[in-house]
Structure formats: structure tokens, C-alpha cells
Enzyme design. Structure first.
Site, PDB file in Angstrom:
ATOM      1  N   ASP A  49       1.995 109.175  21.052  1.00  0.00           N
ATOM      2  CA  ASP A  49       1.486 108.528  19.843  1.00  0.00           C
ATOM      3  C   ASP A  49       1.988 109.167  18.552  1.00  0.00           C
ATOM      4  O   ASP A  49       2.024 108.550  17.509  1.00  0.00           O
ATOM      5  CB  ASP A  49      -0.050 108.567  19.813  1.00  0.00           C
ATOM      6  CG  ASP A  49      -0.615 107.711  20.919  1.00  0.00           C
ATOM      7  OD1 ASP A  49       0.186 107.009  21.576  1.00  0.00           O
ATOM      8  OD2 ASP A  49      -1.833 107.768  21.145  1.00  0.00           O
ATOM      9  N   ASP A 364      39.325 157.032  34.916  1.00  0.00           N
ATOM     10  CA  ASP A 364      40.660 156.620  34.483  1.00  0.00           C
ATOM     11  C   ASP A 364      41.716 157.720  34.691  1.00  0.00           C
ATOM     12  O   ASP A 364      41.424 158.908  34.511  1.00  0.00           O
ATOM     13  CB  ASP A 364      40.541 156.298  32.982  1.00  0.00           C
ATOM     14  CG  ASP A 364      41.732 155.560  32.443  1.00  0.00           C
ATOM     15  OD1 ASP A 364      42.712 155.387  33.170  1.00  0.00           O
ATOM     16  OD2 ASP A 364      41.655 155.154  31.268  1.00  0.00           O
ATOM     17  N   ARG A 440      43.826 149.465  22.147  1.00  0.00           N
ATOM     18  CA  ARG A 440      43.932 150.641  23.017  1.00  0.00           C
ATOM     19  C   ARG A 440      45.242 150.590  23.818  1.00  0.00           C
ATOM     20  O   ARG A 440      45.293 150.909  24.997  1.00  0.00           O
ATOM     21  CB  ARG A 440      42.739 150.676  23.969  1.00  0.00           C
ATOM     22  CG  ARG A 440      42.346 152.087  24.366  1.00  0.00           C
ATOM     23  CD  ARG A 440      41.353 152.070  25.513  1.00  0.00           C
ATOM     24  NE  ARG A 440      40.938 153.425  25.830  1.00  0.00           N
ATOM     25  CZ  ARG A 440      40.617 153.836  27.050  1.00  0.00           C
ATOM     26  NH1 ARG A 440      40.635 153.004  28.060  1.00  0.00           N
ATOM     27  NH2 ARG A 440      40.249 155.076  27.258  1.00  0.00           N
ATOM     28  N   ASP A 475      36.174 148.429  34.786  1.00  0.00           N
ATOM     29  CA  ASP A 475      36.173 148.545  33.328  1.00  0.00           C
ATOM     30  C   ASP A 475      36.920 147.375  32.684  1.00  0.00           C
ATOM     31  O   ASP A 475      37.704 146.673  33.335  1.00  0.00           O
ATOM     32  CB  ASP A 475      36.843 149.877  32.949  1.00  0.00           C
ATOM     33  CG  ASP A 475      36.337 150.444  31.648  1.00  0.00           C
ATOM     34  OD1 ASP A 475      35.683 149.716  30.885  1.00  0.00           O
ATOM     35  OD2 ASP A 475      36.622 151.643  31.376  1.00  0.00           O
ATOM     36  N   ASN A 477      38.496 146.917  28.615  1.00  0.00           N
ATOM     37  CA  ASN A 477      38.443 147.582  27.314  1.00  0.00           C
ATOM     38  C   ASN A 477      39.137 146.878  26.160  1.00  0.00           C
ATOM     39  O   ASN A 477      39.747 147.533  25.321  1.00  0.00           O
ATOM     40  CB  ASN A 477      39.011 148.998  27.448  1.00  0.00           C
ATOM     41  CG  ASN A 477      38.082 149.897  28.239  1.00  0.00           C
ATOM     42  OD1 ASN A 477      36.917 150.050  27.890  1.00  0.00           O
ATOM     43  ND2 ASN A 477      38.582 150.471  29.325  1.00  0.00           N
ATOM     44  N   ASP A 545      29.052 153.569  26.058  1.00  0.00           N
ATOM     45  CA  ASP A 545      29.832 154.811  26.022  1.00  0.00           C
ATOM     46  C   ASP A 545      29.074 155.885  25.256  1.00  0.00           C
ATOM     47  O   ASP A 545      29.417 157.063  25.328  1.00  0.00           O
ATOM     48  CB  ASP A 545      31.181 154.571  25.327  1.00  0.00           C
ATOM     49  CG  ASP A 545      32.232 154.092  26.311  1.00  0.00           C
ATOM     50  OD1 ASP A 545      31.968 154.129  27.531  1.00  0.00           O
ATOM     51  OD2 ASP A 545      33.312 153.672  25.865  1.00  0.00           O
TER      52      ASP A 545
HETATM   53  C1  DGJ Z   1      35.876 153.093  28.741  1.00  0.00           C
HETATM   54  C2  DGJ Z   1      34.649 153.415  29.528  1.00  0.00           C
HETATM   55  O1  DGJ Z   1      33.527 152.936  28.879  1.00  0.00           O
HETATM   56  C3  DGJ Z   1      34.567 154.915  29.765  1.00  0.00           C
HETATM   57  O2  DGJ Z   1      33.407 155.242  30.455  1.00  0.00           O
HETATM   58  C4  DGJ Z   1      35.802 155.358  30.523  1.00  0.00           C
HETATM   59  O3  DGJ Z   1      35.786 154.803  31.803  1.00  0.00           O
HETATM   60  C5  DGJ Z   1      37.041 154.947  29.770  1.00  0.00           C
HETATM   61  N1  DGJ Z   1      37.043 153.562  29.466  1.00  0.00           N
HETATM   62  C6  DGJ Z   1      38.272 155.285  30.557  1.00  0.00           C
HETATM   63  O4  DGJ Z   1      39.401 154.844  29.952  1.00  0.00           O
END
Ligand code: DGJ
Length: 723
Positions: A49, A364, A440, A475, A477, A545
Site C-alpha cells: 500500500d 623468497d 618491485r 605471494d 606483490n 607485512d
Molecule cells: C612480500 C611478503 O609479504 C613478505 O612476507 C615476503 O614474503 C616478501 N614478499 C618476499 O619477497
């Protein structure tokens, strides 16, 4: 439970504590009637309504002011000028879509979403799915609106399947899910934003007229914003008030927000970001949108989080490790960075073993030409200079210490200085004629291509087959730029970012099912891709991180709005902290990390005797309390964003143990006495703290006494129910 009342034309979707109701206006338009606390009585037949024609608003189908109606699905093209659920360009140049209700179906359980992660039902779960079919008769398009109701979880999930039975159409917006509220003008909107090293900070703002949105445009859900949004009453607190949360099960570009229109209706929405999105849908093909998880709570923000946390823990995460006790690990990254060899890793592992750590993770630097972060990504073969006995040789040495072995990969990336790039320069995300930018020192591999996905599955798979690897840190990045794919024709280039995510999901599906004994942890420079899409494949994420204990209190607090502590990787690192230079006491670092997936990110050989003792005790406590942190209910008692002492309380699944984590991070000299009121206890039960007994009612109404007399004096108080 899902019910359709033929007389009132109302669908009622009920969970144990909530109701969501949809009405069919003249059997044509699905209208959102209600979402909130469970209704005992059926919705009155007078529900419709209240809707009338608004001045200057075009009347759709000759009678509806869709610009004002609370609609369950609202494509672009008619009178509704708000953020739309769908739009397309048709072969005749038209951009108009108009839908009418066609029918419904109610089924048991929950259908899988093709190629996409989603919540799932297990045998015995009370889950039903309502499918509403809407059609655009002119364009021959069908829209299946899925609503799955998880009764015991107090959760509803939604997604849309778009089926094209007409000519080829170019989809521009497939947002799919919106919830329109009336009567909620005095509300706040909450979301989680941030950046690298300060992910998921809680942002709460009043909802004002107009559109307020968050989004990701960089190819991952990102650290900037999280695919989550909540609408709450202005006076809602951690444990009181109405809160409505929407979370998207998706790891790519998303768009979410609230739009308050001039008629007092708030449209909340979440889905794939329409920004630069295109998808060509040929005749006979369909497009499935990602799923949104919808939570209503009348127990404030913590209540919303408990529901999100539980469904994610139990019906988003999958596999062997979903319910299993996870690992107490040591990771060498902050201990060595690229300066390591086999002997050094074994030394770090040996010391960790002495304090009870059970897993050594090599980060890494173990592969290809990876002398530093400018080279090697893409070549997943051991580097003999660092690992003369290969991964299998090192893994064996770690296993001989009676520890598990874990390994880092960044499979979605490639460095220009690598064999992979030299052989396949066109395998990266790029646009013809433009210099691809590096982040990077690396490029993003083009996971919209099947050959690239196949390479990743076989290269990572070969290493996983080679040694007894029981943990993988996956990972990622960099964010995307100059987006394009060498394989796709020009007209499909707008599909790359979504195709990338579909490619990623298919890679993860293949690897996680081929290696069911491996615990996969996600990482994206920490928590830059922390979402339910990822958690479907990998039940934990390296939260950030930033390992500074003070910053971590905030990051973990914000993360817990949606994601359970069982999904948060949390490690103790060295001081001064490598990210921000702050020094905090060792026991504080342990007390902050312990509620997540606990571990160390430093060389314990360099710690003092006292620190080793503290670390050992922390590992013991982690084993004792892990179940409470990871499977219990979280009550956030105080926020680090508006108090000087953050407090989290966890109640175990069996309700016998309560842990109160007190984190003061700013000292008040000669502080006033402080009482922390607990939540969720049994009023008439007796609880014991350090041999002293208190009633549940006293602990909730008076609280526990706390003195903030020393900087960073964190505490974890264990409370046991005695009867
Ligand atoms: C970014 C990650 O967050 C870190 O913990 C580490 O693994 C680096 N990369 C290594 O390159």
C-alpha cells in the site's frame, strides 16, 4: 526456511534469528520488503500500500516509480537512475534493459557457481535456495536471482546468473546484488580501508544523501579497500544495535557502497566493478556474478562479525586444514631476507624446534636467478648457490628435525631478468606498443591465458611433487597496470581483469586438489588480497607485512570485522620493528600474534634467554588456546580506534573457556581504575580467574578490574567456567 505466500505474494526467507522478505508488486517487480530481526507473524498483505508515483519520476510499465521503489534487481534503462544492478549494450545500439518477474523455484541445498568460489552446504545443513527468474522479453535476456538461506548460520547469500537467449550483447555492469532499505536514513556506513602495512582500518561515516562508494580498480581486492560494506544504526556499538553487512566472495576489482536517494531509501550494493569492465555474451551463453554474503545482526558490530567469521571458517574455507589445528611456524624472511643458504636455514629451524615450533618455512630467494628482488621470478627451479642439495635436500634435513617444511612462491609474477620472460615476453599483462610498468622489478603474468595458467600449475606442481612440502606461502606483490592481453581480440580486452581472476581460481583449484595435504597460505605484500575468494582455496592469509605489535592490534581488529582469527597469519618479529622502527616488549609481540595463526619471523638464535623462555611459553599457550581463538566466538569489547586499550574476548565453542586479551598501547599516568565488562557469558554460571570465583552476571555487569600502569603491559586472562 523459504516460504511463498500465494495470497500476499511474499517470499519469506528465514534463518534462526533473521527474516528477509521479498514481495511481488502486481506479480511484475520483486520488491525488497524487510530484512532484520526474525518476524514471528507473516508479512501483512498490505505491504504494497505504501508505494505511490513520485513527481517527475518516469513511470515504468506505465505505473511504477522505480526511482524510489526498494528493488531486488534494477537494471539500467528504465526510470531508476540510481546505481544499477546491470547494464549492457545490445546489437541495435540500445542500452536499455527492463525486466519482469517470470517465476520462481525453491530447491534444497545450494548450487555451485561455475568457475567461482562460493559458500557451500554440507550434508545435514539446513540450506535452501530460492531462484527468482526475471526476463527482458524484448532482448531475450534472463536473470536468475539466487538467494541461499543458511538457517543455522543466520546468513543469506545472493548472486545472479545472466543468460542471453538473444543477439550478442556487451555487458558493461554486472554488479548484481543490491539491498534497498527504507527507514534507515540515520545510519552509518562502515568499510575497511588502508594501504600496504596499514590494511583494513575501520572507517565509519554517516550516510549522507547521494552515493558513497569504495572500490578496487587494480586487479586485486587490494589493501586500499576490502570487498565489504556495512550499514548500521548511528548508535550501534560493538555489542548493541542493528548492523547489516555485505561481503563479496571475489578477489578482483569490486565496487560497493550506499546511495541515499531523495525519498529516504538507501541502496546498498556490492559486486564486480563496472569501471572499464566489459564482457561479450553471445547467444546461448551465461555469465555468473560473484556471490555476496549478507549478514544481519542485532548484536552490534561484534554480532555481525561473529556471523561472518563463522560462515567463512566453516562454509567458505575448505579442505583438510579447515578444522585441523594449524602449524606453529618459523619463517626466515625478516631473519635473513636474501642472505641465506641451507646451513643458515637449518640453524634457524633447530633453534625454533627447541621452543616447540613445528614448521620451517623458507621464504623468497631459493630459485632461479633470484639474487635480489629484481630477478628470477617465474623460474621455479632451485638455485644451487643457496641450496646445493636442492629443495628435497633441505626439506629432508628439516624433516629430520621432526619439523614440517614449507616453501614460498610468487607464481603470478615474472621478472624481466628470468628465463621465463626471455622465452615468453608476451605472457605478461600489457598493452601493445606501451612500455609495461614494473613494480618491485616485476610484471604480472597474464592469467587470462590458459597456457600461462597451465605453466604455473605444472611448474609449482613439479616442486611440490619433488619434496615433502606441507605448506605453501603463495605471494603476489604488485597491482596491475597497462592492462591488456596478447591473446584476446580487441573487442574482448575489457574482459582481461575478470578473466585473470577466473584463471587464478582455476589454477588454485587444480593445485589445492592435487595437493590436499599442503596448507596454502595467501599473501599479497601482506594483506593486499584478503577476501573470501582467496579463503575458499587458502584458509589463511599473511595478514600484513607490518609486524609491529601496536599496528597489528589495529590491523587484526579491522580484519576481524569480517574474517576469523583462524585466517590471520600473525608472527612475532624482531625489534626495532623492520617496518616502522618501534620497539615493543617481546611478550607483547607474542600476546598480539597468539590469537592468529601463530609463528615467528626472526632468528631465535639472536634472542636473549628471557625472550626464548617467553617464546616457549607462547608456543605452549598457543597449543592450549588455539581452539578458543580459532573456533570460538569473538566479542570485541574495545576498539583500538577509539580507546587507549583494545580488548578482545573469545568464548570457546563448548563455552567452558573464556580468554580476555587486553592490549593497552597508550599509557595514562596515574590511570583511573578501569573495569572491563565481559559479554556473552551465562548469567547464572560461576567462572574462575586465577583461583578466584565470580558470577557470570557480575563479570558482565561490573566487569574485571584492570590497571593500565605500565606501557605496553598486555595481558591474556584465562577464565574457566566452573558450573
Ligand atoms: C612480500 C611478503 O609479504 C613478505 O612476507 C615476503 O614474503 C616478501 N614478499 C618476499 O619477497
Amino acid at each position: 526456511m523459504i516460504d511463498f505466500n500465494e495470497k500476499t505474494k511474499v517470499f519469506t526467507l528465514s534463518t534462526n534469528n533473521t527474516t528477509y522478505a521479498i514481495g511481488l508488486l502486481d506479480n511484475v517487480l520483486p520488491i525488497h520488503i524487510y530484512w532484520g530481526k526474525k518476524l514471528i507473524n507473516p508479512i501483512s498483505e498490505n505491504w504494497k500500500d505504501r508505494y505511490y508515483a513520485r513527481s517527475l519520476s518516469p513511470l515504468d510499465y506505465g505505473k511504477y516509480s522505480t526511482n524510489y521503489l526498494p528493488l531486488e534487481f534494477s537494471p539500467y534503462g528504465g526510470g531508476d537512475s540510481r546505481v544499477s544492478s546491470f547494464s549492457a549494450l545490445y546489437s541495435d545500439g540500445s542500452r536499455v534493459t527492463k525486466v519482469k518477474y517470470k517465476g520462481y523455484e525453491i530447491t534444497f541445498g545450494k548450487p555451485e557457481l561455475e568457475g567461482l568460489p562460493a559458500t557451500y552446504a554440507e550434508k545435514g545443513d539446513k540450506v535452501k535456495t530460492l531462484t527468482l527468474t526475471l526476463v527482458d522479453e524484448l532482448k531475450n535476456m534472463e536473470f536468475l536471482l539466487y538467494y541461499s538461506v543458511f538457517e543455522e548460520f543466520d546468513i543469506i547469500t545472493r548472486s545472479v546468473k545472466i543468460i542471453n537467449n538473444g543477439d550478442t550483447a556487451k555487458l558493461h555492469n554486472v554488479l548484481g546484488v543490491n539491498v534497498d532499505f527504507f527507514g534507515a536514513q540515520s545510519s552509518d556506513v562502515i568499510h575497511l580501508d588502508g594501504a600496504w602495512a596499514r590494511e583494513r582500518a575501520v572507517a565509519r561515516n554517516p550516510i549522507v544523501p547521494g552515493n558513497q562508494s569504495i572500490e578496487s580498480r587494480i586487479g586485486a581486492s587490494s589493501a586500499y579497500h576490502n570487498p565489504f560494506i556495512a550499514v548500521c544504526e548511528r548508535n550501534a556499538t560493538e555489542n548493541r544495535g542493528d548492523v547489516y553487512g555485505l561481503n563479496l566472495v571475489y578477489s578482483g576489482n569490486f565496487y560497493a557502497g550506499v546511495e541515499l536517494n531523495s525519498y529516504g531509501c538507501i541502496r546498498s550494493y556490492i559486486g564486480i566493478n563496472p569501471h572499464e569492465f566489459e564482457w561479450i555474451l553471445e547467444k546461448g551463453r551465461s555469465f555468473q556474478t560473484p556471490e555476496a554474503i549478507l549478514v544481519y545482526s542485532d548484536e552490534g558490530l561484534s554480532g555481525m562479525s561473529r556471523r561472518f567469521n563463522k560462515i567463512i571458517r566453516k562454509r567458505v574455507c575448505r579442505g583438510k586444514y579447515r578444522d585441523a589445528e594449524r602449524f606453529a611456524l618459523i619463517n626466515n624472511w625478516e631473519a635473513t631476507y636474501f642472505d641465506f643458504n641451507e646451513d643458515k636455514i637449518v640453524e634457524i629451524a633447530k633453534k625454533a624446534k627447541e621452543i616447540g615450533v613445528d614448521t620451517m618455512v623458507l621464504d623468497d630467494g631459493w630459485f632461479g636467478r633470484r639474487k635480489d628482488d629484481t630477478s628470477g621470478l617465474g623460474d621455479w627451479v632451485e638455485m644451487p648457490e643457496r641450496l646445493p642439495n636442492g629443495i628435497d635436500g633441505l626439506c629432508k634435513k628439516i624433516n629430520d628435525l621432526d619439523m614440517r617444511f614449507g616453501l614460498w612462491f610468487e607464481p603470478e609474477m615474472v621478472n624481466p631478468d628470468s628465463e621465463l620472460f626471455e622465452n615468453h615476453p608476451d605472457w605478461i599483462i600489457h598493452t601493445k606498443g606501451r612500455e609495461p610498468s614494473k613494480t618491485r622489478g616485476q610484471y604480472t603474468l597474464d592469467l587470462s591465458r590458459k597456457d600461462v595458467c597451465d605453466y604455473i600449475v605444472s611448474a609449482v606442481g613439479a616442486i611440490l611433487k619433488k619434496a615433502n612440502i606441507e605448506y605453501v606461502k603463495w605471494d603476489m606483490n604488485r597491482y596491475m597496470s597497462e592492462v591488456g592481453s596478447a591473446l584476446l581480440p580487441a573487442e574482448n580486452q575489457g574482459e582481461v581483469m575478470h578473466r585473470y581472476i577466473l584463471g587464478l581460481y582455476s589454477v588454485l583449484e587444480q593445485l589445492t586438489s592435487k595437493f590436499p595435504n599442503v596448507l596454502f597460505e595467501a599473501c599479497a605484500s601482506g594483506g593486499s588480497r584478503y577476501d573470501c575468494g582467496i579463503l575458499y582455496y587458502m584458509p589463511q592469509v599473511w595478514t600484513s607485512d607490518d609486524t609491529d605489535a601496536v599496528e597489528r592490534i589495529k590491523i587484526q581488529y579491522g580484519t576481524s570485522f569480517v574474517y576469523p582469527y583462524s585466517s590471520m597469519g600473525a608472527h612475532v618479529s624482531a625489534c626495532p620493528n623492520h617496518q616502522i622502527g618501534r620497539t615493543t616488549p617481546f611478550d607483547m609481540r607474542c600476546n598480539v600474534a597468539i590469537s592468529g595463526q601463530f609463528g615467528f619471523e626472526l632468528d631465535l638464535n639472536k634472542c636473549s634467554k628471557e625472550e626464548i623462555e617467553t617464546a616457549k611459553k607462547a608456543v605452549e599457550n598457543y597449543h592450549k588456546w588455539g581452539e578458543v581463538f580459532h573456533k570460538g566466538d569473538l566479542y570485541r569489547l574495545r576498539s583500538p580506534f577509539d580507546t587507549t586499550t583494545a580488548v578482545n574476548q573469545f568464548i570457546s565453542e563448548d563455552k567452558q573457556t573464556v580468554l580476555v586479551c587486553i592490549y593497552p598501547y597508550s599509557l595514562i599516568p596515574n590511570a583511573p581504575d578501569d573495569y572491563i565488562k565481559l559479554e556473552g557469558l551465562e548469567e547464572d554460571a560461576i567462572y574462575e580467574i586465577d583461583g578466584k570465583r565470580f558470577g557470570g552476571d557480575y563479570l558482565m555487569n561490573m566487569g574485571i578490574w584492570h590497571k593500565n600502569d605500565l606501557e605496553y603491559k598486555t595481558q591474556i586472562i584465562e577464565i574457566k567456567k566452573v558450573n
